[in-house]
Enzyme design. Sequence first.
Site, PDB file in Angstrom:
ATOM      1  N   GLN A 254      40.262 -12.991 -25.791  1.00  0.00           N
ATOM      2  CA  GLN A 254      40.738 -11.613 -25.949  1.00  0.00           C
ATOM      3  C   GLN A 254      42.023 -11.369 -25.154  1.00  0.00           C
ATOM      4  O   GLN A 254      42.664 -10.327 -25.325  1.00  0.00           O
ATOM      5  CB  GLN A 254      39.661 -10.626 -25.489  1.00  0.00           C
ATOM      6  CG  GLN A 254      38.423 -10.576 -26.356  1.00  0.00           C
ATOM      7  CD  GLN A 254      38.689 -10.055 -27.760  1.00  0.00           C
ATOM      8  OE1 GLN A 254      39.642  -9.315 -28.006  1.00  0.00           O
ATOM      9  NE2 GLN A 254      37.844 -10.449 -28.709  1.00  0.00           N
TER      10      GLN A 254
ATOM     11  N   SER B  22      42.483 -18.178 -29.528  1.00  0.00           N
ATOM     12  CA  SER B  22      42.275 -18.156 -30.979  1.00  0.00           C
ATOM     13  C   SER B  22      43.342 -17.288 -31.627  1.00  0.00           C
ATOM     14  O   SER B  22      43.514 -16.121 -31.254  1.00  0.00           O
ATOM     15  CB  SER B  22      40.881 -17.611 -31.302  1.00  0.00           C
ATOM     16  OG  SER B  22      40.609 -17.720 -32.678  1.00  0.00           O
TER      17      SER B  22
ATOM     18  N   HIS C 294      43.737 -15.715 -34.444  1.00  0.00           N
ATOM     19  CA  HIS C 294      43.474 -14.493 -35.207  1.00  0.00           C
ATOM     20  C   HIS C 294      43.177 -13.289 -34.318  1.00  0.00           C
ATOM     21  O   HIS C 294      42.997 -12.175 -34.809  1.00  0.00           O
ATOM     22  CB  HIS C 294      42.352 -14.702 -36.228  1.00  0.00           C
ATOM     23  CG  HIS C 294      40.969 -14.737 -35.662  1.00  0.00           C
ATOM     24  ND1 HIS C 294      40.082 -13.691 -35.801  1.00  0.00           N
ATOM     25  CD2 HIS C 294      40.310 -15.690 -34.984  1.00  0.00           C
ATOM     26  CE1 HIS C 294      38.934 -14.009 -35.230  1.00  0.00           C
ATOM     27  NE2 HIS C 294      39.047 -15.221 -34.723  1.00  0.00           N
TER      28      HIS C 294
ATOM     29  N   THR D 272      35.689 -20.812 -30.855  1.00  0.00           N
ATOM     30  CA  THR D 272      34.344 -21.378 -30.711  1.00  0.00           C
ATOM     31  C   THR D 272      34.412 -22.880 -30.478  1.00  0.00           C
ATOM     32  O   THR D 272      33.748 -23.419 -29.582  1.00  0.00           O
ATOM     33  CB  THR D 272      33.489 -21.064 -31.955  1.00  0.00           C
ATOM     34  OG1 THR D 272      33.227 -19.655 -31.984  1.00  0.00           O
ATOM     35  CG2 THR D 272      32.164 -21.810 -31.916  1.00  0.00           C
TER      36      THR D 272
ATOM     37  N   CYS E  82      30.336 -12.098 -34.047  1.00  0.00           N
ATOM     38  CA  CYS E  82      29.491 -13.294 -34.149  1.00  0.00           C
ATOM     39  C   CYS E  82      28.013 -12.943 -34.132  1.00  0.00           C
ATOM     40  O   CYS E  82      27.161 -13.788 -34.380  1.00  0.00           O
ATOM     41  CB  CYS E  82      29.819 -14.268 -33.011  1.00  0.00           C
ATOM     42  SG  CYS E  82      31.453 -15.002 -33.200  1.00  0.00           S
TER      43      CYS E  82
END
Length: 390
Positions: A182, A202, A204, A73, A335
Amino acid sequence: MKRAYLDNAATTPIRKEVIKVMKNTLKYSFGNPSSIHHSYGREARSIIEESRIRIAKNIMASPNEIIFTSGGTEANNLVLRSSILNLGIQCIITSQLEHYSVLKTVLDISQKHKTCVSFIKIKEKGVIDFNYMEDILKKNFPKRVLVSLMYANNEIGNLLEVDKVFFLCKKYNAYFHSDTIQMIGNIPINMDKLPFDFVTASAHKFYGPKGIGFVFIRNYLIKKMRSVIITGGSQEHGIRSGTENVHGIAGLSEALQFSYSNFSNHIEKIKKLKLYCISQLNSVIPNVFFNGLSSDIKKSIPSILNFLFPIKKKNYLLYFHFDLMGVAISHGSSCNNDAKKVSHVIDAITNKNILSRTMPIRISFGIFNEKKDIDLLIKVVKKIKGKKLL
């Protein structure tokens, strides 16, 4: 009770090897990486820079093109907001299917900076209308334009035809930012061959820790960028101020390294799980409707499958029924955690009459899933249908 975790698009389990690296970093490398006048600080700095080099090597980039952030984000915000103030972007072209960290940010930018925002038309199954995209680019030429389109949709798994975007951006001299959150760590990406200007990642999403990510900024743009979100220090080339998350960065680097060393086996395994799941769902739900291109193994990311569960009346406890029976699934992006609100992606591509009789389910596979997890999912689907809970 047997359990199956099938929400890997929301977050992935962290690898034990990554935990070990992070634990050792926390325990033995506690120095502030900006305190370069003593060995404690230099050791922490060394971990960051060695991690940057490893990450860059894996995605075929230059180390100075990697800027660490608190996650995807922030990375998307950094690109979009910095582009307006540092590159003089006058128009942003995007789609209604983007992640909220892009959609809400471009709308905020348009209000605060009077920047024009144009949304590309979406065709059936959530496919980008490239003729419409070219019309927008042509209309805005020679303004400074940023195109922002995700590589793999986080809800329906659609893969963007990036070659067409590259061609149009080059033709009309536009910058290209892609939310690859992704993709990176799940599918090999070679930045030397893919002419993105900006991409975001990202940890995670690829079996690393939460709260850490990075943005790739093409070399020729690095010198033009400066911090506009978090100001105060000169960390990360002055683009992202704040003391670096050393153990998180070490964990991100380790997770990405493991991904790149095992890509072929992991991708093949996940593809087989997806194909098996599609065949099983077809057998228990006649005429099952798959959202977007998620059931097309060539046009969607292997890890995501999205379908519509038939119902007689709306029951927003559907997802909790799955959880109570041991299966973790999702209705869409994590989200958007309002179970009563249909995902903006599904809402944009699905007939409202069909939506009134169905509820979307996103299944997302990971490297730790096995065939038995799909079997449990199908068993639960049969139970829920049999008990007529819906």
